[in-house]
Design a protein around this motif. Structure first.
Motif, mmCIF file in Angstrom:
data_model
loop_
_atom_site.group_PDB
_atom_site.id
_atom_site.type_symbol
_atom_site.label_atom_id
_atom_site.label_comp_id
_atom_site.label_asym_id
_atom_site.label_seq_id
_atom_site.Cartn_x
_atom_site.Cartn_y
_atom_site.Cartn_z
ATOM 1 N N ASP A 109 0.801 -1.225 0.000
ATOM 2 C CA ASP A 109 0.000 0.000 0.000
ATOM 3 C C ASP A 109 0.835 1.276 0.000
ATOM 4 O O ASP A 109 0.366 2.318 -0.470
ATOM 5 N N TYR A 110 2.056 1.206 0.530
ATOM 6 C CA TYR A 110 2.865 2.431 0.649
ATOM 7 C C TYR A 110 3.702 2.704 -0.610
ATOM 8 O O TYR A 110 4.485 3.666 -0.641
ATOM 9 N N GLU B 48 -8.508 -1.769 -10.692
ATOM 10 C CA GLU B 48 -7.210 -1.181 -11.051
ATOM 11 C C GLU B 48 -6.080 -1.879 -10.311
ATOM 12 O O GLU B 48 -5.005 -2.126 -10.877
ATOM 13 N N ARG B 49 -6.321 -2.227 -9.042
ATOM 14 C CA ARG B 49 -5.294 -2.942 -8.273
ATOM 15 C C ARG B 49 -5.012 -4.304 -8.911
ATOM 16 O O ARG B 49 -3.866 -4.759 -8.957
ATOM 17 N N ALA C 55 -1.905 6.788 -13.825
ATOM 18 C CA ALA C 55 -1.892 6.399 -12.407
ATOM 19 C C ALA C 55 -0.552 5.856 -11.946
ATOM 20 O O ALA C 55 -0.431 5.410 -10.800
ATOM 21 N N SER D 202 3.907 3.204 -4.957
ATOM 22 C CA SER D 202 3.150 3.647 -6.128
ATOM 23 C C SER D 202 2.855 2.465 -7.051
ATOM 24 O O SER D 202 3.382 1.357 -6.868
ATOM 25 N N ARG E 32 0.712 7.092 -8.650
ATOM 26 C CA ARG E 32 -0.300 7.117 -7.596
ATOM 27 C C ARG E 32 -0.109 5.928 -6.650
ATOM 28 O O ARG E 32 0.245 4.836 -7.073
ATOM 29 N N LEU E 33 -0.344 6.146 -5.363
ATOM 30 C CA LEU E 33 -0.329 5.028 -4.424
ATOM 31 C C LEU E 33 -1.458 4.059 -4.764
ATOM 32 O O LEU E 33 -2.554 4.483 -5.154
ATOM 33 N N THR F 241 -3.314 2.502 -2.863
ATOM 34 C CA THR F 241 -4.470 2.694 -1.983
ATOM 35 C C THR F 241 -5.510 3.610 -2.616
ATOM 36 O O THR F 241 -6.667 3.617 -2.195
ATOM 37 N N ARG F 242 -5.110 4.384 -3.618
ATOM 38 C CA ARG F 242 -6.023 5.306 -4.284
ATOM 39 C C ARG F 242 -6.646 4.697 -5.542
ATOM 40 O O ARG F 242 -7.311 5.400 -6.298
ATOM 41 N N LEU F 243 -6.456 3.411 -5.739
ATOM 42 C CA LEU F 243 -6.990 2.747 -6.919
ATOM 43 C C LEU F 243 -8.249 1.963 -6.573
ATOM 44 O O LEU F 243 -8.450 1.556 -5.428
ATOM 45 N N SER F 244 -9.052 1.720 -7.571
ATOM 46 C CA SER F 244 -10.200 0.827 -7.404
ATOM 47 C C SER F 244 -9.708 -0.615 -7.313
ATOM 48 O O SER F 244 -8.544 -0.925 -7.602
#
Length: 236
Positions: free
Chosen positions: A105-106, A157-158, A145, A108, A148-149, A151-154
């Protein structure tokens, strides 16, 4: 036995013989009399929940070892290697898409894709690898993206990040546990196309667990766990 450093562009064959695996509580036991997957095959694994599909992938990857029997990948008996050598083989030769993604999670998107190169000296990170990671992210629709971290993905997307991470080292064997399970219909087909394309580009073998029977025509063979466990002979 082949050396562990064999080129990752040689598709991997898989051989299981008299395989037995169980958990300590005795509530689950997996027995596979025999299974052969040829190099460069595209195999789908189906079966009801609890039939051992994920465990089968973990045994092939050397994440767990059998209580009895042999697991071989291109004549390397993975089940006979110690933990360090199994890890070395896995990082060099096998790409994994886990059902729970196993992203950090930490980090990108880009750094999660590059994670295999950060955690083991067997893989050397360079400009061409970073470019490949960025290209994969672009292909699955994550161009904007990458920094982007996660954690900010759907959720979907993950999942696409996890697929990119499995492909970045150009593995000879790709093991996927529900690689399209959380994707909408459009992205499901898009990601499957990318999996198939990269597998073809790398000359790799693909083995994917799926509950989506609409995808089965895209594979060269389907293994039904019920038939496999009963007789060791799976349908073509």
């Amino acid at each position: 036995m082949q050396a562990l450093g064999t080129s990752a562009r040689d598709g991997a064959s898989i051989d299981l013989e008299d395989l037995r695996y169980g958990y300590g509580d005795g509530e689950f036991e997996l027995r596979v009399p025999a299974l052969r997957v040829e190099a460069c095959e595209r195999v789908a694994v189906i079966g009801p929940s609890g039939s051992g599909k994920t465990t089968l992938l973990h045994l092939i990857a050397g994440i767990v070892v059998p209580l009895a029997g042999r697991v071989c990948c291109d004549d390397v008996e993975i089940s006979a290697l110690d933990d360090a050598r199994r890890r070395h083989f896995r990082i060099k030769r096998i790409g994994l898409v886990f059902q729970e993604f196993e992203l950090l999670d930490y980090l990108s998107v880009r750094d999660n894709i590059l994670l295999p190169y950060r955690i083991h000296p067997a893989l050397q990170l360079g400009a061409s690898v970073i470019a490949r990671a960025d290209s994969l992210a672009d292909r699955v629709g994550l161009r904007s993206a990458k920094d982007r971290l996660v954690t900010r993905l759907s959720h979907g997307e993950r999942q696409r990040v996890a697929v990119c991470r499995a492909l970045v080292a150009e593995p000879c064997l790709l093991l996927c546990d529900e690689p399209t399970g959380n994707l909408d219909p459009a992205n499901k087909l898009r990601v499957l196309d990318i999996l198939m394309d990269v597998v073809a580009e790398c000359g790799a073998t693909l083995m994917a667990v799926t509950h989506d029977h609409d995808l089965l025509p895209r594979f060269s063979r389907v293994i039904d766990m019920k038939s496999l466990l009963a007789s060791g002979e799976e349908p073509a």
